[in-house]
Write a protein that holds these residues in place. Structure first.
Motif, short mmCIF file in Angstrom:
data_model
loop_
_atom_site.label_atom_id
_atom_site.label_comp_id
_atom_site.label_asym_id
_atom_site.label_seq_id
_atom_site.Cartn_x
_atom_site.Cartn_y
_atom_site.Cartn_z
N PRO A 106 0.80 -1.24 0.00
CA PRO A 106 0.00 0.00 0.00
C PRO A 106 0.83 1.28 0.00
N HIS A 107 1.91 1.34 0.80
CA HIS A 107 2.71 2.57 0.82
C HIS A 107 3.42 2.81 -0.51
N ILE A 108 3.77 1.72 -1.23
CA ILE A 108 4.38 1.86 -2.55
C ILE A 108 3.35 2.39 -3.54
N MET A 109 2.13 1.89 -3.46
CA MET A 109 1.08 2.36 -4.35
C MET A 109 0.78 3.84 -4.12
N GLU A 110 0.73 4.27 -2.88
CA GLU A 110 0.49 5.69 -2.59
C GLU A 110 1.58 6.56 -3.20
N LEU A 112 3.49 5.79 -5.85
CA LEU A 112 3.37 5.77 -7.32
C LEU A 112 2.22 6.65 -7.80
N LEU A 113 1.10 6.59 -7.12
CA LEU A 113 -0.04 7.39 -7.56
C LEU A 113 0.21 8.88 -7.41
N TYR A 115 2.64 10.39 -8.35
CA TYR A 115 3.34 10.84 -9.56
C TYR A 115 2.52 10.57 -10.82
N GLY A 116 1.32 10.05 -10.66
CA GLY A 116 0.46 9.86 -11.83
C GLY A 116 0.60 8.54 -12.54
N VAL A 117 1.09 7.51 -11.84
CA VAL A 117 1.20 6.18 -12.47
C VAL A 117 -0.20 5.66 -12.78
N THR A 118 -0.38 5.17 -14.00
CA THR A 118 -1.69 4.72 -14.47
C THR A 118 -1.75 3.22 -14.77
N THR A 119 -0.59 2.57 -14.96
CA THR A 119 -0.58 1.15 -15.32
C THR A 119 0.59 0.46 -14.64
N ILE A 120 0.32 -0.70 -14.03
CA ILE A 120 1.37 -1.52 -13.43
C ILE A 120 1.28 -2.93 -14.01
N ARG A 152 -5.68 -3.54 -6.77
CA ARG A 152 -7.10 -3.37 -7.05
C ARG A 152 -7.78 -2.42 -6.05
N GLN A 153 -7.10 -2.04 -5.00
CA GLN A 153 -7.63 -1.03 -4.08
C GLN A 153 -7.53 0.37 -4.68
N TYR A 154 -6.88 0.46 -5.84
CA TYR A 154 -6.68 1.75 -6.51
C TYR A 154 -7.28 1.65 -7.92
N PRO A 155 -8.57 1.94 -8.07
CA PRO A 155 -9.28 1.71 -9.33
C PRO A 155 -8.75 2.48 -10.52
N SER A 156 -7.99 3.55 -10.28
CA SER A 156 -7.47 4.33 -11.41
C SER A 156 -6.30 3.66 -12.10
#
Length: 356
Positions: A106-110, A112-113, A115-120, A152-156
């Motif tokens: 979760p902290h890695i996802m926060e 990345l988002l 900075y505008g990451v859209t695809t992993i 999947r907790q980050y729908p964007s």
């Protein structure tokens, strides 16, 4: 809908904790591990590639080739800061990166988002623990599933999964089970890269000492067809089959063995169209003057006909030998990967890959 295009930046092997048995990113991407990107190089590459993007395309800046979230945080920040400038300016749609399943939290996802990451894209390779162990991946199938749950907790964020059939310990049955498990994980897209023996990998040694036998082209085509079918039925796109035929991969001494082919996806489509034609001909009732009309989308003609037209010729040979006729019509209104046929004044019938 605009066509997607990647502004590709390669960070080969950087961020990976170890070498998997199949991996030599310097060979695959043509970039050495120690060649870290500079801010100047990142901007220059992005600007050069943007000149090729037209108004009908939507671009993502894509960091490929390594485990991005395993890079030093300062290096990640430099790369993402530059990329974000292009997102904010509206010159690209978003940022894409690839990483390992055990490098997601979760902290890695926060981070990345922000900075505008859209695809992993996650390199899961297999969802069989024995295959993962023998390939020295350093993670389990359960960790893949956990990473998917976190993302999947980050729908964007769009999620992609990469799989490599034919690794040590793999079987067709295991690969199909992996595909079925991926259907349950419901990614937005997948890639299928049948395993190759690349120079400079541990797999090279295993191959040389007869401890590993790669798939033949024919086996890889059949395996990939079987893997693709459950994904097709679940409406999960496979955006690539087989490694991109880069100049380095084509170079002498790079791919030592395994199912490398510059048009691998077409071979898989040919295989599935052969199966469709066989089923169609099993349903066809004909006499000596029978006339068969088959219709497909124009983009499928090459795959349906097969190499030198042999798939089509073989399928209709019994009808032609009996004095009948067969014609192939191209119809843009038809869906891809489907064929439709009619005998004389009989009913119109159809079959698609998803019927196999």
């Amino acid at each position: 809908m605009k066509q997607h295009i990647n502004i590709a930046l390669f960070v080969p092997h950087q961020g990976c904790p170890k070498d998997c048995v199949f991996c030599n990113q310097a060979r695959i991407t043509g970039r050495k591990r120690e060649n870290m990107l500079t801010e100047e190089a990142v901007r220059r590459s992005i600007e050069e590639q943007l000149t090729t993007v037209h108004s009908g395309q939507e671009a993502e800046i894509a960091f490929f080739g390594g485990s991005f979230t395993g890079l030093p945080r300062s290096y990640q920040t430099m790369l993402l800061t530059v990329a974000k400038e292009y997102v904010v300016a509206g010159r690209v749609h978003g940022i894409r990166l690839s990483t390992r399943p055990d490098y997601i939290a979760p902290h890695i996802m926060e981070y990345l988002l922000s900075y505008g990451v859209t695809t992993i894209e996650l390199g899961c390779q297999s969802l069989d623990d024995e295959v993962l162990h023998l390939s020295k991946r350093g993670h389990t199938a359960a960790q893949v599933e956990q990473a998917v749950r976190v993302i999947r907790q980050y729908p964007s964020v769009q999620l992609g999964l990469q799989i490599l059939p034919g690794l040590p310990g793999d079987t067709l049955e295991k690969s199909v089970r992996t595909a079925e498990a991926i259907v349950e994980l419901a990614p937005d897209f997948t890639r299928i890269y049948p395993a190759l023996v690349i120079s400079g990998t541990e797999l090279e040694w295993l191959y040389a000492t007869h401890q590993y036998k790669p798939l033949s082209i024919e086996e890889a085509v059949r395996w990939t067809a079987e893997i693709w079918l459950p994904l097709l039925k679940a409406d999960i796109p496979v955006i690539r089959m087989g490694l991109h035929a880069s100049d380095d991969l084509r170079g002498e001494g790079t791919v030592l063995a395994g199912p490398f082919h510059p048009s691998f996806r077409q071979l898989v489509e040919e295989e599935l169209f052969r199966r469709l034609l066989k089923r169609m001909m099993e349903r066809v009732m004909y006499g000596s003057t029978a006339s068969l009309q088959v219709s497909i989308h124009p983009a499928d003609e090459t795959a349906l006909r097969g190499r030198k037209g042999e798939s089509w010729k073989q399928a209709i040979s019994v009808l032609v030998d009996a004095g009948g006729k067969a014609s192939l019509m191209l119809d843009r209104s038809l869906p891809r990967r489907q064929l439709r046929w009619q005998m004389e004044e009989g009913p119109v019938q159809s079959l698609a890959f998803t019927d196999l």
